[in-house]
Design a protein around this motif. Structure first.
Motif, PDB file in Angstrom:
ATOM      1  N   ASN A  96       0.827  -1.211   0.000  1.00  0.00           N
ATOM      2  CA  ASN A  96       0.000   0.000   0.000  1.00  0.00           C
ATOM      3  C   ASN A  96       0.859   1.258   0.000  1.00  0.00           C
ATOM      4  OD1 ASN A  96      -2.310  -1.576   0.070  1.00  0.00           O
ATOM      5  ND2 ASN A  96      -2.467  -1.520   2.307  1.00  0.00           N
ATOM      6  N   PHE A  97       1.981   1.201   0.741  1.00  0.00           N
ATOM      7  CA  PHE A  97       2.871   2.361   0.783  1.00  0.00           C
ATOM      8  C   PHE A  97       3.494   2.610  -0.589  1.00  0.00           C
ATOM      9  CE2 PHE A  97       7.294   3.819   1.081  1.00  0.00           C
ATOM     10  CZ  PHE A  97       7.093   5.090   1.637  1.00  0.00           C
ATOM     11  N   ASN A  99       2.344   1.658  -3.527  1.00  0.00           N
ATOM     12  CA  ASN A  99       1.305   2.103  -4.451  1.00  0.00           C
ATOM     13  C   ASN A  99       0.979   3.577  -4.253  1.00  0.00           C
ATOM     14  OD1 ASN A  99       0.803  -0.197  -5.995  1.00  0.00           O
ATOM     15  ND2 ASN A  99      -0.524  -1.085  -4.431  1.00  0.00           N
ATOM     16  N   ALA A 100       0.903   4.002  -2.995  1.00  0.00           N
ATOM     17  CA  ALA A 100       0.638   5.421  -2.721  1.00  0.00           C
ATOM     18  C   ALA A 100       1.799   6.290  -3.193  1.00  0.00           C
ATOM     19  CB  ALA A 100       0.400   5.621  -1.223  1.00  0.00           C
ATOM     20  N   PHE A 101       3.021   5.792  -2.995  1.00  0.00           N
ATOM     21  CA  PHE A 101       4.200   6.537  -3.447  1.00  0.00           C
ATOM     22  C   PHE A 101       4.245   6.621  -4.968  1.00  0.00           C
ATOM     23  CE2 PHE A 101       8.730   6.758  -4.606  1.00  0.00           C
ATOM     24  CZ  PHE A 101       9.087   7.913  -3.920  1.00  0.00           C
ATOM     25  N   ASN A 103       1.659   6.528  -6.937  1.00  0.00           N
ATOM     26  CA  ASN A 103       0.594   7.449  -7.331  1.00  0.00           C
ATOM     27  C   ASN A 103       1.048   8.894  -7.211  1.00  0.00           C
ATOM     28  OD1 ASN A 103      -1.940   8.281  -8.128  1.00  0.00           O
ATOM     29  ND2 ASN A 103      -2.791   8.198  -6.071  1.00  0.00           N
ATOM     30  N   MET A 104       1.829   9.184  -6.176  1.00  0.00           N
ATOM     31  CA  MET A 104       2.329  10.544  -5.973  1.00  0.00           C
ATOM     32  C   MET A 104       3.416  10.891  -6.994  1.00  0.00           C
ATOM     33  SD  MET A 104       4.188  12.152  -2.621  1.00  0.00           S
ATOM     34  CE  MET A 104       5.584  11.046  -2.812  1.00  0.00           C
TER      35      MET A 104
END
Length: 280
Positions: A96-97, A99-101, A103-104
């Motif tokens: 999840n981390f 994927n969020a990174f 996305n950013m």
């Protein structure tokens, strides 16, 4: 009136805002560019396209645009495939981390990205100086074609991961287990099962990455101050009139850029249909 808000009528009504937006901001500008690409001072002609394909300078811009886009898309896709497969096997928190990174960082492009690479890998960049002192790098030029491929690949990777990771859900774990029970190695599993299943996603991701690279302008402009010969730079220079104002020629180059992307999309669709028929 009552029937308008039921069934297909309601669906068409909901589609109208999107259709209006698409026509105003996609179709109309494209038609405007297409019309102006065949306009000359004394009427209508294909002379703008003749000039574009007859000039070594413009052909070089087409060549550099294609080379940088294709190589950065292939490298970004390769790294994204490895990263996506690795993500599917790690702990959910780390997944999840990342994927969020991703996305950013997929939105980290343009001037900030160019500035970051100049600080790190420019002629006097921090990493460049360390590598030169260590004797590992001699003569690396961030502002060359190879340097631009490196920068483009960097902003292609997060987008590739975001597009490919969900596609891995199509691979079922029992397929891998069944292949292993039948004596298939990991390589044979990916060659005969994994890659054929993922082929549509891989081709679609490659096309999106290619379009992302072909249309990139801010990054290459900020990195080279507009001195590198690629199509977006040439188009912007003719529209802005920094050297010469020629919007009709800029429109012709824009149509050529659209044609490149259209050709890639047509090949993509053909390969998808071919892979579908082979799979059947």
């Amino acid at each position: 009136m009552k029937g308008l808000f039921q069934g297909k009528g309601w669906a068409v009504l909901c589609l109208l805002p999107f259709a209006l937006f698409f026509i105003v901001f996609q179709i109309a500008p494209l038609l405007w560019v297409a019309v102006h690409s065949v306009q000359v001072d004394d009427g209508w002609s294909l002379s703008n396209f003749t000039r574009a394909f007859g000039s070594k300078f413009y052909r070089q811009a087409m060549q550099f645009s294609l080379e940088i886009s294709v190589w950065s898309s292939l490298l970004g896709l390769l790294i994204a495939v490895v990263g996506s497969i690795s993500l599917s096997k790690v702990d959910s928190r780390l997944r999840n981390f990342v994927n969020a990174f991703a996305n950013m960082t997929s939105n980290f492009a343009g001037v900030p990205l160019a500035f970051a690479f100049i600080i790190l890998l420019g002629f006097n960049g921090a990493i460049t100086l360390v590598l030169k002192q260590s004797g590992l790098v001699d003569g690396f030029n961030l502002y060359s074609k190879g340097g631009l491929i490196l920068v483009y690949t960097y902003f292609q990777i997060p987008l590739g991961v975001l597009l490919l990771y969900p596609a891995l859900d199509a691979l079922r774990e029992d397929w891998r287990e069944s292949a292993a029970l039948l004596g298939a190695s990991t390589w044979r599993y990916w060659w005969h099962i994994g890659l054929p299943v993922l082929t549509p996603a891989l081709l679609g991701t490659f096309v999106i990455l290619l379009a992302n690279a072909l249309g990139a302008y801010a990054t290459v402009y900020a990195l080279t101050t507009g001195n590198f010969n690629v199509l977006p730079i040439r188009i912007a220079a003719m529209v802005a009139g920094d050297i010469s104002l020629d919007p009709n020629m800029a429109s012709a180059l824009a149509i050529i850029l659209v044609g490149m992307m259209t050709l890639v999309t047509v090949v993509h669709q053909w390969m998808l249909r071919r892979s579908y028929h082979v799979a059947r």
